[in-house]
Design a protein around this motif. Sequence first.
Motif, PDB file in Angstrom:
ATOM      1  N   LEU A 104       0.835  -1.210   0.000  1.00  0.00           N
ATOM      2  CA  LEU A 104       0.000   0.000   0.000  1.00  0.00           C
ATOM      3  C   LEU A 104       0.868   1.257   0.000  1.00  0.00           C
ATOM      4  N   GLN A 105       1.943   1.237   0.781  1.00  0.00           N
ATOM      5  CA  GLN A 105       2.864   2.377   0.814  1.00  0.00           C
ATOM      6  C   GLN A 105       3.439   2.645  -0.570  1.00  0.00           C
ATOM      7  N   LEU A 106       3.880   1.594  -1.241  1.00  0.00           N
ATOM      8  CA  LEU A 106       4.482   1.751  -2.572  1.00  0.00           C
ATOM      9  C   LEU A 106       3.475   2.269  -3.597  1.00  0.00           C
ATOM     10  N   GLN A 107       2.186   1.962  -3.395  1.00  0.00           N
ATOM     11  CA  GLN A 107       1.125   2.415  -4.303  1.00  0.00           C
ATOM     12  C   GLN A 107       0.528   3.752  -3.868  1.00  0.00           C
ATOM     13  N   HIS A 108       0.990   4.283  -2.737  1.00  0.00           N
ATOM     14  CA  HIS A 108       0.477   5.541  -2.183  1.00  0.00           C
ATOM     15  C   HIS A 108      -1.020   5.468  -1.870  1.00  0.00           C
ATOM     16  N   VAL A 109      -1.448   4.307  -1.388  1.00  0.00           N
ATOM     17  CA  VAL A 109      -2.837   4.115  -0.967  1.00  0.00           C
ATOM     18  C   VAL A 109      -2.940   4.542   0.496  1.00  0.00           C
ATOM     19  N   PRO A 110      -3.901   5.394   0.843  1.00  0.00           N
ATOM     20  CA  PRO A 110      -4.045   5.796   2.243  1.00  0.00           C
ATOM     21  C   PRO A 110      -4.472   4.610   3.113  1.00  0.00           C
ATOM     22  N   TYR A 111      -3.785   4.423   4.203  1.00  0.00           N
ATOM     23  CA  TYR A 111      -4.116   3.320   5.100  1.00  0.00           C
ATOM     24  C   TYR A 111      -3.846   3.742   6.541  1.00  0.00           C
ATOM     25  N   GLN A 112      -4.522   3.048   7.430  1.00  0.00           N
ATOM     26  CA  GLN A 112      -4.230   3.132   8.858  1.00  0.00           C
ATOM     27  C   GLN A 112      -4.127   1.700   9.338  1.00  0.00           C
ATOM     28  N   GLU A 113      -3.396   1.501  10.414  1.00  0.00           N
ATOM     29  CA  GLU A 113      -3.283   0.148  10.947  1.00  0.00           C
ATOM     30  C   GLU A 113      -3.395   0.184  12.458  1.00  0.00           C
ATOM     31  N   ILE A 114      -4.033  -0.853  12.970  1.00  0.00           N
ATOM     32  CA  ILE A 114      -4.103  -1.065  14.408  1.00  0.00           C
ATOM     33  C   ILE A 114      -3.599  -2.473  14.668  1.00  0.00           C
ATOM     34  N   VAL A 115      -2.549  -2.547  15.451  1.00  0.00           N
ATOM     35  CA  VAL A 115      -2.000  -3.839  15.855  1.00  0.00           C
ATOM     36  C   VAL A 115      -2.374  -4.027  17.325  1.00  0.00           C
ATOM     37  N   ILE A 116      -3.035  -5.131  17.614  1.00  0.00           N
ATOM     38  CA  ILE A 116      -3.454  -5.400  18.985  1.00  0.00           C
ATOM     39  C   ILE A 116      -2.467  -6.398  19.588  1.00  0.00           C
ATOM     40  N   PRO A 117      -1.661  -5.936  20.553  1.00  0.00           N
ATOM     41  CA  PRO A 117      -0.627  -6.803  21.122  1.00  0.00           C
ATOM     42  C   PRO A 117      -1.214  -8.020  21.846  1.00  0.00           C
ATOM     43  N   ASP A 118      -0.544  -9.156  21.685  1.00  0.00           N
ATOM     44  CA  ASP A 118      -0.887 -10.390  22.394  1.00  0.00           C
ATOM     45  C   ASP A 118      -2.318 -10.841  22.155  1.00  0.00           C
ATOM     46  N   GLU A 119      -2.837 -10.542  20.975  1.00  0.00           N
ATOM     47  CA  GLU A 119      -4.209 -10.950  20.651  1.00  0.00           C
ATOM     48  C   GLU A 119      -4.170 -11.926  19.487  1.00  0.00           C
ATOM     49  N   ILE A 120      -5.119 -12.879  19.497  1.00  0.00           N
ATOM     50  CA  ILE A 120      -5.168 -13.914  18.467  1.00  0.00           C
ATOM     51  C   ILE A 120      -6.206 -13.563  17.395  1.00  0.00           C
ATOM     52  N   HIS A 121      -6.423 -14.494  16.478  1.00  0.00           N
ATOM     53  CA  HIS A 121      -7.302 -14.256  15.336  1.00  0.00           C
ATOM     54  C   HIS A 121      -8.721 -13.893  15.760  1.00  0.00           C
TER      55      HIS A 121
END
Length: 157
Positions: free
Chosen positions: A112-129
């Motif tokens: 996405l970065q290479l394509q310049h697509v706007p994105y946000q991300e949330i990583v939830i620590p120690d959490e499973i699927h």
Amino acid sequence: QHHRGVDPTRIGIWGGSYGGYLTALALARNSAIFKAGVDMHGVHDWSMFANDWFGKSPDRYQMPDMAALKKIFWLSSPDSAIGTWKSPVLLIQGDDDRNVHFHQMVDLVRRLQLQHVPYQEIVIPDEIHGFLRYHSWLEADEATAAFFEKSFLQSTP
């Protein structure tokens, strides 16, 4: 087509797991329709699973063509259509996901970065699927609502 009561500039899509995959696929293949999306722990490159699912071919006459399978898996993946992905996306995933490897999100973010697509991300620590904690679901749901609200307020004429 324009349907009464539907603003075509405010059509979003979201989902988790297979729904996350479908969300990413919709955004990658048809950003003209889907203006924003929220992808929770979706698969972005099926070809990464080919060896896990099929492993070493059994020694027999009728063997799968792994190269052909990997190509089909790749063409069925959102990553293969990254060149047409324009719509903003919010990605949400636990970093201890054992169903969809966390690398799937890391890899997509770089694409996405290479394509310049706007994105946000949330990583939830120690959490499973399947998110075990109430707070994880609350965070994901609140972030989803806020992301769509922000995305569609910006598109107000």
